[in-house]
Write an enzyme that holds these catalytic residues in place. Structure first.
Site, PDB file in Angstrom:
ATOM      1  CE1 TYR A   1      -3.253  -2.802   0.214  1.00  0.00           C
ATOM      2  CE2 TYR A   1      -3.423  -2.492   2.576  1.00  0.00           C
ATOM      3  CZ  TYR A   1      -3.795  -3.149   1.431  1.00  0.00           C
ATOM      4  OH  TYR A   1      -4.724  -4.165   1.495  1.00  0.00           O
TER       5      TYR A   1
ATOM      6  CG  PHE B   1     -13.468  -4.039  -1.329  1.00  0.00           C
ATOM      7  CD1 PHE B   1     -12.505  -3.091  -1.014  1.00  0.00           C
ATOM      8  CD2 PHE B   1     -13.367  -4.668  -2.580  1.00  0.00           C
ATOM      9  CE1 PHE B   1     -11.469  -2.775  -1.900  1.00  0.00           C
ATOM     10  CE2 PHE B   1     -12.350  -4.368  -3.468  1.00  0.00           C
ATOM     11  CZ  PHE B   1     -11.397  -3.424  -3.132  1.00  0.00           C
TER      12      PHE B   1
ATOM     13  N   GLY C   1     -18.019  -1.797   0.691  1.00  0.00           N
ATOM     14  CA  GLY C   1     -18.160  -1.730  -0.759  1.00  0.00           C
ATOM     15  C   GLY C   1     -16.878  -1.315  -1.452  1.00  0.00           C
TER      16      GLY C   1
HETATM   17  N1  LIG Z   1      -6.740  -8.626   0.872  1.00  0.00           N
HETATM   18  C1  LIG Z   1      -7.064  -7.802  -0.085  1.00  0.00           C
HETATM   19  O1  LIG Z   1      -6.951  -8.123  -1.265  1.00  0.00           O
HETATM   20  C2  LIG Z   1      -7.622  -6.456   0.250  1.00  0.00           C
HETATM   21  C3  LIG Z   1      -8.209  -5.675  -0.770  1.00  0.00           C
HETATM   22  C4  LIG Z   1      -8.745  -4.447  -0.418  1.00  0.00           C
HETATM   23  C5  LIG Z   1      -8.698  -3.996   0.885  1.00  0.00           C
HETATM   24  N2  LIG Z   1      -8.112  -4.772   1.858  1.00  0.00           N
HETATM   25  C6  LIG Z   1      -8.100  -4.329   3.272  1.00  0.00           C
HETATM   26  O2  LIG Z   1      -9.433  -4.141   3.658  1.00  0.00           O
HETATM   27  C7  LIG Z   1      -9.589  -2.850   4.250  1.00  0.00           C
HETATM   28  C8  LIG Z   1     -10.992  -2.345   3.985  1.00  0.00           C
HETATM   29  O3  LIG Z   1     -11.212  -2.165   2.610  1.00  0.00           O
HETATM   30  P1  LIG Z   1     -11.293  -0.755   1.906  1.00  0.00           P
HETATM   31  O4  LIG Z   1     -10.767   0.300   2.820  1.00  0.00           O
HETATM   32  O5  LIG Z   1     -10.686  -0.864   0.575  1.00  0.00           O
HETATM   33  O6  LIG Z   1     -12.842  -0.606   1.640  1.00  0.00           O
HETATM   34  P2  LIG Z   1     -14.110  -0.314   2.594  1.00  0.00           P
HETATM   35  O7  LIG Z   1     -13.722  -0.400   4.028  1.00  0.00           O
HETATM   36  O8  LIG Z   1     -15.213  -1.163   2.100  1.00  0.00           O
HETATM   37  O9  LIG Z   1     -14.496   1.163   2.197  1.00  0.00           O
HETATM   38  C9  LIG Z   1     -13.607   2.221   2.187  1.00  0.00           C
HETATM   39  C10 LIG Z   1     -14.290   3.369   1.462  1.00  0.00           C
HETATM   40  O10 LIG Z   1     -15.455   3.758   2.190  1.00  0.00           O
HETATM   41  C11 LIG Z   1     -15.354   5.145   2.556  1.00  0.00           C
HETATM   42  N3  LIG Z   1     -15.900   5.232   3.904  1.00  0.00           N
HETATM   43  C12 LIG Z   1     -15.391   4.676   5.029  1.00  0.00           C
HETATM   44  N4  LIG Z   1     -16.184   4.950   6.087  1.00  0.00           N
HETATM   45  C13 LIG Z   1     -17.195   5.693   5.613  1.00  0.00           C
HETATM   46  C14 LIG Z   1     -18.328   6.301   6.222  1.00  0.00           C
HETATM   47  N5  LIG Z   1     -18.553   6.148   7.530  1.00  0.00           N
HETATM   48  N6  LIG Z   1     -19.175   7.005   5.429  1.00  0.00           N
HETATM   49  C15 LIG Z   1     -18.958   7.140   4.120  1.00  0.00           C
HETATM   50  N7  LIG Z   1     -17.896   6.591   3.477  1.00  0.00           N
HETATM   51  C16 LIG Z   1     -17.021   5.875   4.228  1.00  0.00           C
HETATM   52  C17 LIG Z   1     -13.904   5.478   2.475  1.00  0.00           C
HETATM   53  O11 LIG Z   1     -13.735   6.831   2.131  1.00  0.00           O
HETATM   54  P3  LIG Z   1     -13.138   7.904   3.191  1.00  0.00           P
HETATM   55  O12 LIG Z   1     -11.666   7.678   3.217  1.00  0.00           O
HETATM   56  O13 LIG Z   1     -13.547   9.203   2.618  1.00  0.00           O
HETATM   57  O14 LIG Z   1     -13.786   7.611   4.519  1.00  0.00           O
HETATM   58  C18 LIG Z   1     -13.433   4.584   1.333  1.00  0.00           C
HETATM   59  O15 LIG Z   1     -13.730   5.193   0.084  1.00  0.00           O
HETATM   60  C19 LIG Z   1      -8.489  -2.023   3.589  1.00  0.00           C
HETATM   61  O16 LIG Z   1      -8.214  -0.864   4.328  1.00  0.00           O
HETATM   62  C20 LIG Z   1      -7.367  -3.021   3.507  1.00  0.00           C
HETATM   63  O17 LIG Z   1      -6.674  -3.053   4.757  1.00  0.00           O
HETATM   64  C21 LIG Z   1      -7.600  -5.992   1.555  1.00  0.00           C
END
Ligand SMILES: NC(=O)c1ccc[n+]([C@@H]2O[C@H](COP(=O)([O-])OP(=O)(O)OC[C@H]3O[C@@H](n4cnc5c(N)ncnc54)[C@H](OP(=O)(O)O)[C@@H]3O)[C@@H](O)[C@H]2O)c1
Length: 290
Positions: free
Chosen positions: A63, A213, A216
Site C-alpha cells: 500500500y 471491502f 463496498g
Molecule cells: N486482501 C485484499 O486483497 C484487500 C483488498 C482491499 C482492501 N483490503 C483491506 O481491507 C480494508 C478495507 O477495505 P477498503 O478500505 O478498501 O474498503 P471499505 O472499508 O469497504 O471502504 C472504504 C471506502 O469507504 C469510505 N468510507 C469509510 N467509512 C465511511 C463512512 N462512515 N461514510 C462514508 N464513506 C465511508 C472510504 O472513504 P473515506 O476515506 O472518505 O472515509 C473509502 O472510500 C483495507 O483498508 C485493507 O486493509 C484488503
C-alpha cells in the site's frame, strides 16, 4: 471496556482482538499509490483508531508502496502490547500503480523483510498470503510453492501466524496441509455474498474471516433499502452495513477503511447498533439479488 470492544472479540492466531478493527489501505494516496494528501490527518486517523479501542490493524507494504506501514510506525510505534498488526504479501506495485503477483520465495522473503523494517518490528504477528491468480477475485491455482516458502519464514521466526487472502475453499484446504491457517481475508459485504458457505465452515473451525471491502470498497455501498433501515434506526447506512456483518457470524472481524477521523468514529460506533429480525430480513434480501 471501550465502546469499540462492545462488539465483542474473536481469536486471531494466538491473540484475541476486538471484532471492530481498522484497515489502513485508504491512508495512501489516490489509487493506493504514493503519499496521502494530508499526512497529519492520516496519522490522526491511526492514533484515534487505537485511542478508541481498535487493537487489530490491517495493512501491507504494497500500500503506497511502503507508505501505510511507514505511517503506522510514525503514528503508533512503540506499539501497545495488545495491538495486532496484520499484513499481507504476494503482490508488488508497478511504476504505473499496477498490482503484480510477487509469489517467488525471494519475493516473499523480501516482502516480509520490507514489512518488518517499515513497521519497525522483529516479528510479524499475522501475514496473509494474497493470491494473485486473478487480482480481482479468487481463482483456482496451486498455492503450495508460495505457502511453503512463507511457512519456512515462519519456521525461521519472522512470522508467528499465517492467513490467506483472495482464495477459494480448495486453496484453503490445500493451505491447511502445509501450515495452520488462522484467518481468511476475502471480498465480502452486504451485496457481495459469494463466501456465505465458506464463512460458516470457517466459523465451525474457529477460523477468523476478515472481509475486505466491508463498505463496498472504492465505491461505498448505495442502496435505498440500506438507507431505509439506517433512517429507521437513526444510524448511517455505513453503520448498518457494518452492524449486519457483525451479526452475520461471530468469526467475522471488521477492518473498514477510511482516511477520515469522522468516518472512523462513525464506523466504530456501529459496535453499539443492533439489528432486529425485520432489519436483517430486509438486508439479507439485498445479497440475494443477481
Ligand atoms: N486482501 C485484499 O486483497 C484487500 C483488498 C482491499 C482492501 N483490503 C483491506 O481491507 C480494508 C478495507 O477495505 P477498503 O478500505 O478498501 O474498503 P471499505 O472499508 O469497504 O471502504 C472504504 C471506502 O469507504 C469510505 N468510507 C469509510 N467509512 C465511511 C463512512 N462512515 N461514510 C462514508 N464513506 C465511508 C472510504 O472513504 P473515506 O476515506 O472518505 O472515509 C473509502 O472510500 C483495507 O483498508 C485493507 O486493509 C484488503
Amino acid at each position: 471496556m471501550t465502546r469499540t470492544a462492545s462488539a465483542g472479540t474473536y481469536r486471531l492466531g494466538a491473540r484475541t482482538v476486538n471484532r471492530l478493527g481498522y484497515g489502513a489501505m485508504q491512508l495512501a494516496g489516490p489509487g493506493v499509490f504514493g503519499p496521502p494528501k494530508d499526512t497529519p490527518a492520516a496519522l490522526a486517523v491511526l492514533r484515534e483508531a487505537v485511542a478508541l479501542g481498535v487493537n487489530h490493524l490491517d495493512t501491507s507494504d504494497f500500500y503506497g508502496p511502503h507508505i501505510t506501514n511507514q505511517l503506522i510506525r510514525e503514528a503508533l510505534h512503540p506499539y501497545r502490547d495488545d495491538l495486532v498488526i496484520v499484513t499481507k504479501v504476494g503482490a508488488t506495485r508497478g511504476d504505473d500503480a499496477s498490482w503484480k503477483p510477487a509469489f517467488s520465495a525471494a519475493d516473499l522473503e523480501r516482502a516480509v523483510h520490507d514489512n518488518l523494517r517499515h513497521l519497525g518490528l522483529d516479528v510479524l504477528e499475522v501475514v496473509n498470503l494474497r493470491a494473485m491468480f486473478d487480482v480481482h477475485g479468487p481463482a483456482e491455482g496451486s498455492i503450495e510453492a508460495p505457502l511453503t516458502a512463507l511457512a519456512e519464514l515462519q519456521r525461521r521466526g519472522l512470522i508467528r501466524h499465517i492467513g490467506l487472502s483472495n482464495v477459494t475453499p480448495t486453496q484453503i484446504a490445500q493451505g491447511r496441509t502445509i501450515t495452520s491457517i488462522v484467518c481468511v481475508q476475502n471480498h465480502y459485504n452486504l451485496v457481495h455474498r459469494g463466501d456465505d458457505a465458506l464463512i460458516d465452515q470457517l466459523a465451525d473451525s474457529g477460523t477468523a474471516y476478515v472481509p475486505f471491502f466491508p463498505l463496498g470498497g472504492f465505491t461505498p455501498l448505495q442502496s435505498s433499502a440500506l438507507n431505509a433501515v439506517a433512517a429507521r434506526l437513526g444510524a448511517t447506512p455505513m453503520q448498518v452495513a457494518l452492524a449486519w456483518l457483525l451479526q452475520r457470524s461471530p468469526n467475522i472481524l471488521l477492518i473498514p477503511g477510511t482516511s477520515s477521523v469522522g468516518h472512523l468514529r462513525e464506523n466504530l460506533a456501529s459496535a453499539a447498533l443492533e439489528l432486529d429480525t425485520d432489519d436483517l430480513a430486509t438486508l439479507d434480501a439485498l445479497g440475494a439479488r443477481p
